[in-house]
Motif scaffolding. Structure first.
Motif, short mmCIF file in Angstrom:
data_model
loop_
_atom_site.label_atom_id
_atom_site.label_comp_id
_atom_site.label_asym_id
_atom_site.label_seq_id
_atom_site.Cartn_x
_atom_site.Cartn_y
_atom_site.Cartn_z
N THR A 17 49.59 9.33 42.01
CA THR A 17 48.21 9.57 42.44
C THR A 17 48.13 10.36 43.74
OG1 THR A 17 48.19 7.42 43.58
CG2 THR A 17 47.38 7.48 41.30
N THR A 18 49.23 10.40 44.47
CA THR A 18 49.23 11.13 45.74
C THR A 18 49.04 12.63 45.54
OG1 THR A 18 50.71 9.47 46.72
CG2 THR A 18 50.55 11.61 47.84
N ASP A 19 49.70 13.19 44.51
CA ASP A 19 49.64 14.63 44.27
C ASP A 19 48.54 15.06 43.30
OD1 ASP A 19 51.74 15.04 46.00
OD2 ASP A 19 53.28 14.97 44.42
N LEU A 20 47.85 14.10 42.71
CA LEU A 20 46.80 14.46 41.74
C LEU A 20 45.66 15.28 42.36
CD1 LEU A 20 46.41 11.34 39.38
CD2 LEU A 20 47.15 13.67 38.79
N PRO A 21 45.23 14.98 43.61
CA PRO A 21 44.18 15.83 44.20
C PRO A 21 44.59 17.30 44.30
CG PRO A 21 44.33 13.77 45.41
CD PRO A 21 45.51 13.80 44.45
N ASP A 22 45.88 17.52 44.63
CA ASP A 22 46.36 18.91 44.67
C ASP A 22 46.31 19.54 43.28
OD1 ASP A 22 46.84 18.73 47.37
OD2 ASP A 22 48.97 18.21 47.14
N SER A 23 46.65 18.75 42.27
CA SER A 23 46.59 19.26 40.89
C SER A 23 45.15 19.62 40.52
CB SER A 23 47.13 18.22 39.91
OG SER A 23 48.51 17.99 40.12
N LEU A 24 44.22 18.82 40.97
CA LEU A 24 42.81 19.11 40.69
C LEU A 24 42.39 20.42 41.35
CD1 LEU A 24 40.16 18.16 39.40
CD2 LEU A 24 39.67 16.91 41.52
N ASP A 25 42.83 20.60 42.61
CA ASP A 25 42.51 21.86 43.29
C ASP A 25 43.09 23.06 42.55
OD1 ASP A 25 41.16 20.48 45.24
OD2 ASP A 25 42.86 20.46 46.66
N GLU A 26 44.32 22.90 42.07
CA GLU A 26 44.97 24.00 41.33
C GLU A 26 44.24 24.30 40.02
OE1 GLU A 26 49.02 22.88 40.86
OE2 GLU A 26 49.48 22.99 43.01
N LEU A 27 43.76 23.26 39.36
CA LEU A 27 42.99 23.46 38.13
C LEU A 27 41.68 24.19 38.41
CD1 LEU A 27 43.51 20.02 36.33
CD2 LEU A 27 44.24 22.29 35.49
N GLU A 28 41.03 23.81 39.50
CA GLU A 28 39.78 24.48 39.88
C GLU A 28 40.03 25.95 40.21
OE1 GLU A 28 38.32 22.13 43.08
OE2 GLU A 28 37.44 20.58 41.78
N SER A 29 41.11 26.22 40.91
CA SER A 29 41.47 27.59 41.25
C SER A 29 41.79 28.40 39.99
CB SER A 29 42.66 27.60 42.20
OG SER A 29 43.07 28.93 42.48
#
Length: 293
Positions: free
Chosen positions: A201-213
């Motif tokens: 769950t720590t890296d999931l926010p970064d994954s979300l940002d990458e998906l948005e990008s």
């Protein structure tokens, strides 16, 4: 020089023959609907007609090519729209995975769903149009993407713009390169899938940002493709309008104006009758003159 009776008779006959030939030519123009049958009959208009026909043939070639480009771009737009939908669903899924109330089994289920989305995205990235892979750049005979055994994404195409003419002085870039438009989304989904699978769950926010990008990139590419589609559509419309004008000029050069031709024919037939009457009178007068001598 003394003008003999024979010379006068020959002159009348030649004039009558010429007038009759004119009548025959006009009748042929009316019957065929064409102002001339061979270039020698009207060299100037025949030369212009050949140039106009050549221009129409060239235009038709560009229009056929532009129509294919338009179809290619339409297929591209459809695929990008589907990928935007996948990106939207992936973001929602990852957003749910960030929720603290979610357990590891639920995130594993989400990872499975993301795997299906990844496969769908790869299938869309490997879309073909008339046997050519549309996102492989200039390497049209090769699939755009493949997943290795370790889950790494490989781009198999050759990223390069394909420019095509849509007129004698206009061209357009017809393709969207998959490594620029689609690969970021697939890679972001793979990373998000792995984080969900590992309950990271720590890296999931970064994954979300990458998906948005990645989604933003998709939208930009789709918008660019849409602008090019409008350019092609405008080019086709302009060529069609030009063809109408060229065809109208060609018709003026080649086709018979039936009303005008009918009036000319009537005048020629009248002239022919007059020539015959004058000729008969002249020949009769000459015969009488010879008799009196």
């Amino acid at each position: 020089m003394r003008i003999t009776n024979q010379m006068m008779t020959n002159g009348l006959l030649q004039h009558a023959q010429k007038t009759m030939n004119d009548v025959n030519i006009t009748q042929e123009q009316i019957a065929s609907g064409k102002r001339f049958q061979t270039p020698s009959e009207n060299p100037t208009d025949a030369s212009s007609s050949l140039q106009l026909k050549s221009a129409l043939t060239v235009s038709q070639g560009y229009q056929e090519s532009a129509a294919l480009i338009q179809d290619w771009m339409s297929e591209t737009d459809f695929c990008l729209s589907q990928l935007v939908d996948i990106a939207t669903d992936a973001q929602k899924l990852v957003q749910g995975g960030i929720n603290d109330t979610m357990d590891d089994k639920s995130r594993a289920t989400m990872a499975t769903e993301l795997t299906e989305m990844i496969n769908q995205a790869i299938d869309l990235g490997n879309t073909r149009f008339q046997g050519n892979y549309i996102f492989s750049g200039v390497r049209l005979d090769s699939p755009s993407f493949e997943l290795t055994e370790t889950g790494t994404l490989n781009y198999l195409g050759i990223s390069k713009d394909m420019k095509r003419g849509i007129g004698q002085s206009s061209e357009v870039t017809m393709n969207i390169n998959g490594d620029q438009a689609i690969a970021p989304l697939i890679q972001a989904m793979i990373k998000a899938r792995d984080n969900l699978q590992a309950n990271n769950t720590t890296d999931l926010p970064d994954s979300l940002d990458e998906l948005e990008s990645a989604m933003d990139t998709l939208v930009v590419k789709q918008t660019a493709n849409g602008a090019r589609m409008r350019q092609v559509e405008t080019g086709i419309s302009n060529m069609e309008d030009s063809d109408i004008n060229l065809q109208a000029i060609l018709n003026q050069k080649e086709n018979t104006d039936l009303l005008e031709a009918a009036a000319v024919l009537k005048s020629q037939e009248t002239a022919y009758q007059i020539v015959l009457e004058v000729g008969n009178r002249a020949i009769s007068a000459l015969n009488l003159f010879d008799y009196m001598q």
